[in-house]
Design an enzyme around this catalytic site. Structure first.
Site, PDB file in Angstrom:
ATOM      1  N   LYS A  75      -6.019  -2.764  -9.769  1.00  0.00           N
ATOM      2  CA  LYS A  75      -6.778  -3.123  -8.562  1.00  0.00           C
ATOM      3  C   LYS A  75      -8.247  -2.782  -8.778  1.00  0.00           C
ATOM      4  O   LYS A  75      -8.561  -1.703  -9.314  1.00  0.00           O
ATOM      5  CB  LYS A  75      -6.203  -2.334  -7.367  1.00  0.00           C
ATOM      6  CG  LYS A  75      -6.785  -2.700  -6.013  1.00  0.00           C
ATOM      7  CD  LYS A  75      -6.078  -1.919  -4.897  1.00  0.00           C
ATOM      8  CE  LYS A  75      -6.571  -2.276  -3.516  1.00  0.00           C
ATOM      9  NZ  LYS A  75      -5.882  -1.522  -2.441  1.00  0.00           N
ATOM     10  N   SER A 150      -4.103  -4.477   1.293  1.00  0.00           N
ATOM     11  CA  SER A 150      -5.270  -4.940   0.580  1.00  0.00           C
ATOM     12  C   SER A 150      -5.035  -5.217  -0.904  1.00  0.00           C
ATOM     13  O   SER A 150      -5.827  -5.918  -1.522  1.00  0.00           O
ATOM     14  CB  SER A 150      -6.399  -3.925   0.726  1.00  0.00           C
ATOM     15  OG  SER A 150      -6.036  -2.688   0.138  1.00  0.00           O
ATOM     16  N   SER A 174      -1.222  -0.635   1.919  1.00  0.00           N
ATOM     17  CA  SER A 174      -1.769  -1.641   1.001  1.00  0.00           C
ATOM     18  C   SER A 174      -1.036  -1.830  -0.312  1.00  0.00           C
ATOM     19  O   SER A 174      -1.362  -2.755  -1.054  1.00  0.00           O
ATOM     20  CB  SER A 174      -3.229  -1.325   0.693  1.00  0.00           C
ATOM     21  OG  SER A 174      -4.014  -1.748   1.759  1.00  0.00           O
TER      22      SER A 174
HETATM   23  N1  GLN Z   1      -4.316  -2.762   6.168  1.00  0.00           N
HETATM   24  C1  GLN Z   1      -4.714  -1.393   6.397  1.00  0.00           C
HETATM   25  C2  GLN Z   1      -6.190  -1.370   6.674  1.00  0.00           C
HETATM   26  O1  GLN Z   1      -6.744  -2.391   6.793  1.00  0.00           O
HETATM   27  C3  GLN Z   1      -4.351  -0.562   5.221  1.00  0.00           C
HETATM   28  C4  GLN Z   1      -5.255  -0.717   4.086  1.00  0.00           C
HETATM   29  C5  GLN Z   1      -4.891   0.112   2.903  1.00  0.00           C
HETATM   30  O2  GLN Z   1      -3.794   0.665   2.818  1.00  0.00           O
HETATM   31  N2  GLN Z   1      -5.844   0.237   1.998  1.00  0.00           N
HETATM   32  O3  GLN Z   1      -6.804  -0.374   6.765  1.00  0.00           O
END
Ligand code: GLN
Length: 488
Positions: A75, A150, A174
């Protein structure tokens, strides 16, 4: 489908070379990644060089490390020395880190090969990989759908076989939510089990790095390499790393599996998702586990708590992008304060700006007690619910996400709808618990459904064992997207 252990045997016996594996991935990326856009950067030349070195070591009779020759994707919020690391943000578009993150360093030391850096929501804020400044990623099962986020690029790359396994980060879901949307395995370890050094910070008390893979055994292999104390991250835990692989084949009969009642009562829970996850629970029962209904009364408060704590920490972490030290700088203005303001306004996308505003507000004098401190108190209550649950059961079971992959664009103008996608994953982050998502079926339109298991602190061995036993029993992982895309 081949596991890393099987590839390792083939590589050792010389039935395949690492260069062949790497070349196969690179040509597949060239062929289909224009449809998926899982990669922001493909590390062709260096990957080929590293693979050739592994092949030479093998020919010279050297003993190969555990991930030798295996093509991995990372990532793009994990720093890779000398290789662009953008966090999918204009702010870091031209950032080339002068150092390597601890997790990736450990992977390379174990012989893994970096195929490329994968797309994400800007600064890991989002649930669809649509907030990337460099274009969205598509779901390989159906390219009109999002891959989740994400870490959508890392999940889509594993699902479409553009790498053998990958790393993502999980602050509120994410890793697990995109794993669920893309039909792969995604593991968020216990907070502190894996070093955060070199992970570009979003919300430091929640962020954790973990693997994506096509099967549970591969997730265990990657965790084995990346877990453990790192003196560069003071929050990394100084406890021995157990053997995550030896336990996988142990039967689970007699284990108690708790079904969290509040998760199955959700209004927005898709019927196909509910059906598949309950069927998976029945499978565990057939394997000898006992199913128990458990109540975690504060579970559904997780989302409100998270959307105070995570933006608060983000607003502090992102204060470093001021247009001075590194990152995007606007040259249009000539006084310092406007330079910082304009650089941040242009360097950050709208979701990141929204989080900074929420966080700054929640931490401001006069509001900090009403919002931030209150959220920390609720966080403690959520953690206590889990502590009580683990007095009664060995593991908790829920769906990973209330729905399957939604259509691209569906939630883009509605941040609250987007936030709800992590309703079921966030509580494990707030409590620092290890949690895994694994495929357990398909909905009526053929999109994958994810099953979430949550274990007590540092009980990754048990988490992986139950997940592996289910996987062997259910054989869901044998299906993969066909990836035969054609231009419309
Ligand atoms: N979707 C969640 C957010 O927008 C989690 C994101 C993540 O785990 N990095 O914060």
């Amino acid at each position: 489908m081949q596991t890393i252990a099987q590839w390792r045997q083939k590589l050792i016996k010389g039935e395949v070379s690492s260069l062949e594996l790497v070349n196969e991935k690179i040509s597949r990326i060239e062929k289909i990644d224009s449809f998926i856009h899982s990669y922001l950067y493909v590390n062709q030349d260096k990957a080929r060089m590293a693979a050739s070195k592994i092949d030479e070591a093998r020919s010279a009779g050297e003993e190969l490390p555990p991930l030798a020759g295996i093509p991995l994707a990372i990532k793009d919020n994990l720093c890779t020395q000398g290789i662009p690391t953008t966090c999918s943000s204009r702010m870091l578009e031209s950032f080339v880190p002068p150092y390597e993150s601890t997790v990736t360093e450990r992977l390379w030391r174990a012989g893994g090969i970096l195929i490329g850096k994968t797309n994400l929501d800007e600064f890991a804020m989002g649930s669809s990989t649509e907030s990337s400044a460099f274009g969205a990623t598509s779901n390989p099962w159906n390219i009109s759908r999002v891959p989740g986020g994400s870490s959508g690029g890392s999940a889509a790359a594993v699902a479409s076989k553009l790498c053998t396994a990958s790393l993502g980060s999980d602050t509120g879901g994410s890793i697990r939510q995109p794993a669920s949307f893309c039909g792969v395995v995604g593991l968020k370890p216990t907070y502190g089990r894996v070093s955060r050094w070199g992970l570009i910070a979003f919300a430091s008390s929640l962020d954790q790095v973990g693997p994506f893979s096509n099967n549970v055994a591969d997730a265990a292999e990657l965790l084995q390499v990346i877990a453990g104390k790192d003196y560069k991250d003071s929050t990394s835990l100084d406890v021995p790393v157990p053997n995550y692989i030896e336990n996988l084949a142990t039967p689970i009969s007699g284990m108690k599996v708790g079904l969290i009642k509040e998760c199955f009562d959700q209004e927005g829970l898709d019927v196909d998702v509910k059906g598949s996850v309950l069927k998976a629970a029945d499978s565990l029962q057939s394997l000898g586990a006992e199913l128990v209904e458990i109540s975690c009364p504060r579970f559904n408060d997780g989302i409100a708590t998270y959307y105070v704590i995570a933006p608060s920490e983000a607003s502090a972490n992102l204060a470093r992008y001021d247009g001075v030290k590194y990152g995007y700088r606007s040259e249009e203005v000539d006084d310092l304060a406007s330079m910082t303001a304009v650089s941040r306004a242009k360097g950050f996308g709208s979701e990141v700006q929204r989080r900074i505003l929420i966080g700054t507000y929640a931490l401001s004098a006069g509001y900090v007690d009403a919002f931030y401190r209150k959220a920390q108190q609720v966080r403690t209550l959520i953690r206590r619910d889990f502590e009580n649950a683990f007095k009664k059961v060995d593991i908790l079971l829920t769906p990973t996400s209330p729905t399957t992959a939604f259509k691209s664009g569906a939630n883009q103008d509605d941040p609250l709808a987007m936030y709800l996608s992590d309703l079921l994953t966030i509580p494990a982050n707030l409590a620092g618990l290890p949690s895994i998502s694994l495929p357990c079926g398909f909905d009526s339109s053929g999109l994958p459904i994810g099953l979430q298991l949550i274990a007590n602190v540092l009980e990754e061995p048990r988490l992986l064992q139950i997940a592996h036993q289910y996987e062997q029993f259910a054989e869901i992982m044998k299906s993969a997207p066909n990836c035969e895309f054609t231009n419309p």
